[in-house]
Design a protein around this motif. Structure first.
Motif, mmCIF file in Angstrom:
data_model
loop_
_atom_site.group_PDB
_atom_site.id
_atom_site.type_symbol
_atom_site.label_atom_id
_atom_site.label_comp_id
_atom_site.label_asym_id
_atom_site.label_seq_id
_atom_site.Cartn_x
_atom_site.Cartn_y
_atom_site.Cartn_z
ATOM 1 N N ARG A 114 9.299 2.136 16.718
ATOM 2 C CA ARG A 114 7.981 2.447 17.294
ATOM 3 C C ARG A 114 6.943 2.520 16.192
ATOM 4 O O ARG A 114 7.256 2.678 15.006
ATOM 5 C CB ARG A 114 8.025 3.764 18.065
ATOM 6 N N VAL A 115 5.695 2.456 16.604
ATOM 7 C CA VAL A 115 4.550 2.667 15.722
ATOM 8 C C VAL A 115 3.810 3.901 16.215
ATOM 9 O O VAL A 115 3.511 4.019 17.403
ATOM 10 C CB VAL A 115 3.607 1.445 15.733
ATOM 11 N N VAL A 116 3.556 4.841 15.311
ATOM 12 C CA VAL A 116 2.759 6.027 15.652
ATOM 13 C C VAL A 116 1.405 5.868 14.978
ATOM 14 O O VAL A 116 1.301 5.827 13.746
ATOM 15 C CB VAL A 116 3.444 7.330 15.190
ATOM 16 N N ASP A 121 -12.519 6.719 16.695
ATOM 17 C CA ASP A 121 -11.751 5.582 16.177
ATOM 18 C C ASP A 121 -10.918 4.881 17.251
ATOM 19 O O ASP A 121 -10.137 3.975 16.935
ATOM 20 C CB ASP A 121 -10.809 6.053 15.061
ATOM 21 N N VAL A 122 -11.073 5.293 18.515
ATOM 22 C CA VAL A 122 -10.224 4.773 19.580
ATOM 23 C C VAL A 122 -10.339 3.258 19.723
ATOM 24 O O VAL A 122 -9.322 2.553 19.859
ATOM 25 C CB VAL A 122 -10.559 5.462 20.922
ATOM 26 N N ALA A 123 -11.538 2.717 19.696
ATOM 27 C CA ALA A 123 -11.713 1.276 19.891
ATOM 28 C C ALA A 123 -10.955 0.486 18.823
ATOM 29 O O ALA A 123 -10.301 -0.525 19.117
ATOM 30 C CB ALA A 123 -13.202 0.925 19.870
ATOM 31 N N HIS A 124 -11.027 0.970 17.572
ATOM 32 C CA HIS A 124 -10.308 0.304 16.480
ATOM 33 C C HIS A 124 -8.794 0.404 16.692
ATOM 34 O O HIS A 124 -8.046 -0.559 16.472
ATOM 35 C CB HIS A 124 -10.712 0.964 15.156
ATOM 36 N N CYS A 125 -8.344 1.566 17.179
ATOM 37 C CA CYS A 125 -6.912 1.787 17.407
ATOM 38 C C CYS A 125 -6.384 0.929 18.555
ATOM 39 O O CYS A 125 -5.224 0.477 18.513
ATOM 40 C CB CYS A 125 -6.652 3.263 17.701
ATOM 41 N N GLU A 126 -7.198 0.696 19.558
ATOM 42 C CA GLU A 126 -6.760 -0.126 20.679
ATOM 43 C C GLU A 126 -6.476 -1.560 20.241
ATOM 44 O O GLU A 126 -5.575 -2.224 20.768
ATOM 45 C CB GLU A 126 -7.808 -0.118 21.796
ATOM 46 N N LYS A 127 -7.226 -2.047 19.257
ATOM 47 C CA LYS A 127 -6.957 -3.390 18.718
ATOM 48 C C LYS A 127 -5.586 -3.422 18.052
ATOM 49 O O LYS A 127 -4.827 -4.388 18.195
ATOM 50 C CB LYS A 127 -8.034 -3.779 17.716
ATOM 51 N N ILE A 128 -5.255 -2.345 17.331
ATOM 52 C CA ILE A 128 -3.953 -2.274 16.658
ATOM 53 C C ILE A 128 -2.830 -2.173 17.682
ATOM 54 O O ILE A 128 -1.789 -2.829 17.569
ATOM 55 C CB ILE A 128 -3.918 -1.073 15.688
ATOM 56 N N ARG A 129 -3.046 -1.351 18.720
ATOM 57 C CA ARG A 129 -2.025 -1.203 19.756
ATOM 58 C C ARG A 129 -1.774 -2.528 20.471
ATOM 59 O O ARG A 129 -0.624 -2.878 20.764
ATOM 60 C CB ARG A 129 -2.434 -0.134 20.773
ATOM 61 N N ALA A 156 -2.114 -5.486 19.196
ATOM 62 C CA ALA A 156 -1.357 -6.337 18.275
ATOM 63 C C ALA A 156 0.124 -5.933 18.260
ATOM 64 O O ALA A 156 1.020 -6.790 18.239
ATOM 65 C CB ALA A 156 -1.950 -6.246 16.873
ATOM 66 N N CYS A 157 0.393 -4.631 18.289
ATOM 67 C CA CYS A 157 1.779 -4.152 18.327
ATOM 68 C C CYS A 157 2.475 -4.612 19.597
ATOM 69 O O CYS A 157 3.644 -5.026 19.569
ATOM 70 C CB CYS A 157 1.815 -2.629 18.229
ATOM 71 N N ALA A 158 1.762 -4.531 20.714
ATOM 72 C CA ALA A 158 2.337 -4.925 21.999
ATOM 73 C C ALA A 158 2.732 -6.395 22.005
ATOM 74 O O ALA A 158 3.726 -6.785 22.632
ATOM 75 C CB ALA A 158 1.350 -4.637 23.127
ATOM 76 N N SER A 159 1.982 -7.233 21.291
ATOM 77 C CA SER A 159 2.292 -8.660 21.251
ATOM 78 C C SER A 159 3.624 -8.925 20.554
ATOM 79 O O SER A 159 4.235 -9.981 20.739
ATOM 80 C CB SER A 159 1.167 -9.426 20.542
ATOM 81 N N TYR A 160 4.083 -7.955 19.737
ATOM 82 C CA TYR A 160 5.380 -8.064 19.073
ATOM 83 C C TYR A 160 6.463 -7.223 19.774
ATOM 84 O O TYR A 160 7.575 -7.078 19.264
ATOM 85 C CB TYR A 160 5.270 -7.613 17.617
ATOM 86 N N GLY A 161 6.117 -6.647 20.925
ATOM 87 C CA GLY A 161 7.078 -5.835 21.661
ATOM 88 C C GLY A 161 7.323 -4.471 21.044
ATOM 89 O O GLY A 161 8.352 -3.845 21.298
ATOM 90 N N LEU A 162 6.384 -3.980 20.238
ATOM 91 C CA LEU A 162 6.539 -2.690 19.570
ATOM 92 C C LEU A 162 5.844 -1.586 20.365
ATOM 93 O O LEU A 162 4.630 -1.659 20.589
ATOM 94 C CB LEU A 162 5.933 -2.739 18.156
ATOM 95 N N PRO A 163 6.576 -0.558 20.800
ATOM 96 C CA PRO A 163 5.916 0.572 21.461
ATOM 97 C C PRO A 163 4.998 1.292 20.478
ATOM 98 O O PRO A 163 5.330 1.455 19.306
ATOM 99 C CB PRO A 163 7.088 1.466 21.900
ATOM 100 N N CYS A 164 3.846 1.693 20.957
ATOM 101 C CA CYS A 164 2.833 2.286 20.082
ATOM 102 C C CYS A 164 2.304 3.574 20.704
ATOM 103 O O CYS A 164 1.910 3.593 21.876
ATOM 104 C CB CYS A 164 1.700 1.291 19.861
ATOM 105 N N VAL A 165 2.308 4.649 19.929
ATOM 106 C CA VAL A 165 1.842 5.956 20.391
ATOM 107 C C VAL A 165 0.565 6.308 19.645
ATOM 108 O O VAL A 165 0.493 6.172 18.420
ATOM 109 C CB VAL A 165 2.903 7.047 20.114
ATOM 110 N N LEU A 166 -0.469 6.752 20.372
ATOM 111 C CA LEU A 166 -1.734 7.145 19.752
ATOM 112 C C LEU A 166 -1.851 8.661 19.699
ATOM 113 O O LEU A 166 -1.649 9.338 20.709
ATOM 114 C CB LEU A 166 -2.935 6.569 20.530
#
Length: 378
Positions: free
Chosen positions: A268-270, A278-286, A288-298
């Motif tokens: 996972r990615v935390v 910073d939410v808008a910037h974090c959503e871009k990262i999330r 990108a993680c989803a495109s690799y099948g990586l669960p992401c927690v904010l």
């Protein structure tokens, strides 16, 4: 694990072993009831004792393990758990062979193979077969002996094809259960299983039971923390206190075996952000993680304003054994990435939301850190 409230019409007893009874189900053609007993045995029942509650413990363990295997595509006789102490299964005629699969050398293998040290790790797995014959202490058989026996079970002759099916299935079953127990920091040392031929479908399926009598299980890979029936086998004297210790081990296994059915995150990615801005910037990262099948927690936390809360959040994700990457998102002076990097063994990536005005200056707080700390920058 759900149990059935259906009232069964139980017929004659078809078979009885040391720890279970098999009953015909009159109104359900091709099915039987497998009823566990409150009895524990060792050495072909040379030692046997009553252990109150064992039937329920064994039934829960077996039901969970068979469900795990069925979800992994293994054909089994198991149909469903019926009660605390019994489950419904396909009626099978048993193939009188006990298949033993070993990952670590211990027990009887050491006696039969002098010179091999306890703890020797088998890779690939070590396979052994034993012909079920209590009077002769279940002698070890070779594949050639099994083929030459030309066993006929429920109308099916056991030939090379059938032996290959059981051999490959045993390896697959062991590896599935081994990986599942590894999520609980337990080493599956070895395991014994039995196959049967369904009287209805005439196909080979995993049958009998798989419970705490069926394997050696070492917590944290430590033999001194064994949780299986070996503890009972090694008792010098059977006392009420000793039996309570054995029962606690069996209960420990039956509680944790339920966790084997829970989906396990492989990684996972935390994503830690300094503030909600910073939410808008974090959503871009999330994304990108989803495109690799990586669960992401904010999570929102400021290392400058609330360092204790930051470290508490860090500890929350370090304690469950899931491989984790922390991504620190903090504008202006980035204290989040360096604080995380200095307090965790997990990788930390700083990804600050740089702006045109102060970006060239702010980026240095993510790059220049004290010696011994390292944080990647994206």
């Amino acid at each position: 694990m759900c149990t059935s409230s259906l009232k069964l019409k139980i017929g004659q007893k078809l078979n009885e072993g040391k720890t279970k009874q098999i009953f015909e189900l009159v109104d359900q053609l091709g099915l039987v009831l497998v009823q566990s007993k409150d009895q524990i045995t060792a050495g072909n029942a040379v030692r046997k004792d009553q252990m109150q509650g064992k039937a329920a413990i064994a039934n829960k363990t077996t039901s969970c393990v068979f469900q795990l295997l069925q979800e992994s595509g293994i054909k089994t006789a198991f149909v469903k758990q019926h009660s605390d102490t019994a489950f419904i299964a396909a009626h099978c005629e048993m193939i009188p062979i006990e298949w033993v699969c070993r990952r670590v050398a211990t027990g009887s293998f050491l006696k039969r193979n002098p010179g091999v040290k306890e703890g020797y790790r088998f890779s690939p797995l070590k396979m052994e077969m034993f012909f079920k014959d209590d009077a002769n202490n279940d002698p070890q058989w070779s594949e050639e002996q099994l083929l030459e026996a030309k066993l006929c079970v429920a109308g099916l002759t056991i030939g090379q094809c059938e032996v290959d099916i059981m051999n490959r299935s045993t390896v697959a079953i062991f590896e599935i259960v081994e990986k599942a127990w590894a999520t609980q920091n337990c080493t599956l040392v070895d395991m014994k299983i039995e196959f049967g031929v369904s009287v209805k479908s005439r196909e080979i399926v995993l049958a009998d039971v798989i419970d705490n009598d069926s394997w050696r299980l070492w917590s944290a890979g430590d033999r001194s923390q064994q949780k299986d029936k070996q503890v009972y086998r090694e008792l010098k004297e059977v006392t009420p206190e000793a039996m309570q210790m054995v029962k606690r081990n069996f209960e420990w296994v039956s509680e944790r075996v339920k966790l084997l059915l829970e989906p396990q995150a492989s990684s996972r990615v935390v994503l830690l952000m300094g503030s909600t801005s910073d939410v808008a910037h974090c959503e871009k990262i999330r994304k990108a993680c989803a495109s690799y099948g990586l669960p992401c927690v904010l999570r929102v936390t400021s290392a400058h304003k609330g360092p204790d809360e930051t470290l508490r959040i860090k500890a929350e994700y370090e304690g469950d054994g899931v491989p984790t990457v922390f991504v620190a998102v903090a504008g202006r002076s980035n204290g989040l990435g360096p604080v995380m990097s200095g307090n965790t063994a997990y990788p930390v990536i700083s990804c600050p939301p740089l702006t045109p005005d102060w970006g060239p200056q702010d980026v240095w707080s993510s790059l220049r850190m004290p010696s011994g700390e390292q944080s990647s920058l994206l």
